[in-house]
Design a protein around this motif. Structure first.
Motif, short mmCIF file in Angstrom:
data_model
loop_
_atom_site.label_atom_id
_atom_site.label_comp_id
_atom_site.label_asym_id
_atom_site.label_seq_id
_atom_site.Cartn_x
_atom_site.Cartn_y
_atom_site.Cartn_z
N VAL A 175 0.85 -1.20 0.00
CA VAL A 175 0.00 0.00 0.00
C VAL A 175 0.87 1.24 0.00
O VAL A 175 0.62 2.22 -0.73
CB VAL A 175 -0.96 -0.01 1.21
CG1 VAL A 175 -1.64 1.33 1.38
CG2 VAL A 175 -2.00 -1.11 1.06
N ASP A 176 1.95 1.24 0.78
CA ASP A 176 2.85 2.38 0.86
C ASP A 176 3.52 2.64 -0.48
O ASP A 176 3.63 3.79 -0.92
CB ASP A 176 3.90 2.12 1.95
CG ASP A 176 4.68 3.37 2.27
OD1 ASP A 176 4.04 4.43 2.47
OD2 ASP A 176 5.93 3.30 2.33
N SER A 177 3.95 1.57 -1.17
CA SER A 177 4.61 1.75 -2.47
C SER A 177 3.63 2.26 -3.53
O SER A 177 3.98 3.09 -4.36
CB SER A 177 5.27 0.45 -2.93
OG SER A 177 4.30 -0.52 -3.24
N VAL A 178 2.38 1.77 -3.47
CA VAL A 178 1.36 2.23 -4.43
C VAL A 178 1.07 3.71 -4.22
O VAL A 178 0.87 4.47 -5.18
CB VAL A 178 0.07 1.37 -4.29
CG1 VAL A 178 -1.12 2.02 -4.96
CG2 VAL A 178 0.30 -0.01 -4.85
N THR A 183 0.90 5.49 -8.33
CA THR A 183 -0.06 4.56 -8.95
C THR A 183 -1.48 4.83 -8.45
O THR A 183 -2.43 4.80 -9.23
CB THR A 183 0.33 3.09 -8.63
OG1 THR A 183 1.67 2.88 -9.05
CG2 THR A 183 -0.58 2.11 -9.33
N ALA A 184 -1.62 5.12 -7.16
CA ALA A 184 -2.95 5.37 -6.59
C ALA A 184 -3.57 6.61 -7.21
O ALA A 184 -4.78 6.62 -7.53
CB ALA A 184 -2.85 5.52 -5.08
N ASN A 192 -12.00 8.42 -11.76
CA ASN A 192 -12.65 9.61 -11.24
C ASN A 192 -13.00 9.46 -9.74
O ASN A 192 -14.13 9.68 -9.32
CB ASN A 192 -13.93 9.90 -12.06
CG ASN A 192 -14.30 11.36 -11.98
OD1 ASN A 192 -13.50 12.20 -11.57
ND2 ASN A 192 -15.54 11.67 -12.34
N ILE A 193 -11.98 9.09 -8.98
CA ILE A 193 -12.14 8.94 -7.52
C ILE A 193 -11.20 9.92 -6.84
O ILE A 193 -10.08 10.14 -7.29
CB ILE A 193 -11.77 7.49 -7.08
CG1 ILE A 193 -12.68 6.48 -7.77
CG2 ILE A 193 -11.86 7.34 -5.57
CD1 ILE A 193 -12.23 5.04 -7.57
N ARG A 194 -11.67 10.50 -5.74
CA ARG A 194 -10.84 11.44 -5.00
C ARG A 194 -9.95 10.69 -4.03
O ARG A 194 -10.41 9.83 -3.30
CB ARG A 194 -11.73 12.39 -4.20
CG ARG A 194 -11.51 13.84 -4.58
CD ARG A 194 -12.35 14.76 -3.79
NE ARG A 194 -11.50 15.55 -2.91
CZ ARG A 194 -11.90 16.10 -1.80
NH1 ARG A 194 -13.12 15.94 -1.38
NH2 ARG A 194 -11.09 16.80 -1.07
N VAL A 195 -8.65 10.99 -4.00
CA VAL A 195 -7.70 10.35 -3.07
C VAL A 195 -7.15 11.39 -2.15
O VAL A 195 -6.63 12.41 -2.59
CB VAL A 195 -6.55 9.66 -3.84
CG1 VAL A 195 -5.55 9.08 -2.86
CG2 VAL A 195 -7.08 8.58 -4.75
N SER A 196 -7.26 11.16 -0.85
CA SER A 196 -6.72 12.10 0.14
C SER A 196 -5.24 11.80 0.37
O SER A 196 -4.82 10.66 0.29
CB SER A 196 -7.52 11.94 1.44
OG SER A 196 -6.91 12.67 2.46
N ASP A 197 -4.46 12.84 0.70
CA ASP A 197 -3.02 12.65 0.97
C ASP A 197 -2.77 11.88 2.26
O ASP A 197 -1.77 11.21 2.41
CB ASP A 197 -2.32 14.01 1.04
CG ASP A 197 -2.17 14.61 -0.34
OD1 ASP A 197 -2.22 13.84 -1.31
OD2 ASP A 197 -2.03 15.83 -0.43
N ASP A 198 -3.66 12.01 3.23
CA ASP A 198 -3.46 11.30 4.49
C ASP A 198 -4.18 9.98 4.44
O ASP A 198 -3.95 9.10 5.16
CB ASP A 198 -3.95 12.14 5.69
CG ASP A 198 -5.34 12.70 5.46
OD1 ASP A 198 -5.67 12.95 4.30
OD2 ASP A 198 -6.07 12.91 6.44
#
Length: 198
Positions: A175-178, A183-184, A192-198
């Motif tokens: 998960v950390d490498s993705v 890649t994430a 079209n998905i929102r990804v948070s930095d935390d």
């Protein structure tokens, strides 16, 4: 010389504020024990109980004297309700109130006298003593068998816990490498998905 009433009463008070702990890892030292139990109160003394029957690397037992009986009862209650691990032992430590017979240095009860003498084969108690000796031998063999089974179970449990820990760490690394290589974010933009930095 006998024990006075006051000395025996002081010993009984010590018993009330002492906790018997078992299933303790052989690597646990007095300082580790003090640190682990200091969250419950002031630890006055720690006395490890030696096992004279088994010299192998087996779980230890200890008598831990607290400052007062209330702290001792809190330890027994908390460890009964929640798993309490000291120094990574696969099984949680068990606790119960101490009793007078657990202490090596216990004083003789006031007014009590112990007498010893040899039994002759014609004595009626000779057969009783012989049966007790046989019973002791059987009990020792059963205890050794149960201890062997317990150690085997603990080894299996430790191995399983180690494998689970490694598997969880691999998942975390993946998960950390993705997240770190972007890649994430690329997948988030694609779907079209929102990804948070935390």
């Amino acid at each position: 010389m006998g024990t006075s009433e006051a000395e025996y009463a002081a010993f009984e008070e010590k018993v009330k504020r002492t906790v018997y702990l078992d299933n303790i890892s052989p690597q646990v030292t007095e300082s580790v024990m003090r640190t682990a139990l200091s969250q419950f109160g002031n630890v006055k003394s720690v006395q490890f109980i030696p096992n004279y029957l088994e010299s192998r690397n087996i779980p230890h037992c200890a008598l831990v004297e607290m400052e007062n009986p209330k702290q001792a009862s809190v330890i027994v209650k908390e460890i009964a309700e929640f798993p309490f691990m000291i120094l990574g032992m696969p099984r949680p430590v068990r606790a119960r109130p101490a009793v007078a017979n657990m202490f090596d240095e216990r004083p003789a009860m006031p007014g009590r006298q112990i007498q010893c003498h040899w039994l002759e084969p014609e004595d009626p108690n000779f057969e009783v003593a012989k049966k007790l000796k046989e019973l002791h031998g059987r009990h020792t063999a059963e205890a050794a068998f149960l201890l062997k089974k317990q150690l085997e179970e603990e080894e299996k449990l430790a191995k399983m816990q180690n494998e689970t820990l490694k598997a969880n760490y691999k998942k975390y690394e993946m998960v950390d490498s993705v997240m770190s290589d972007g890649t994430a974010r690329r997948l988030a933009r694609r779907y079209n998905i929102r990804v948070s930095d935390d």
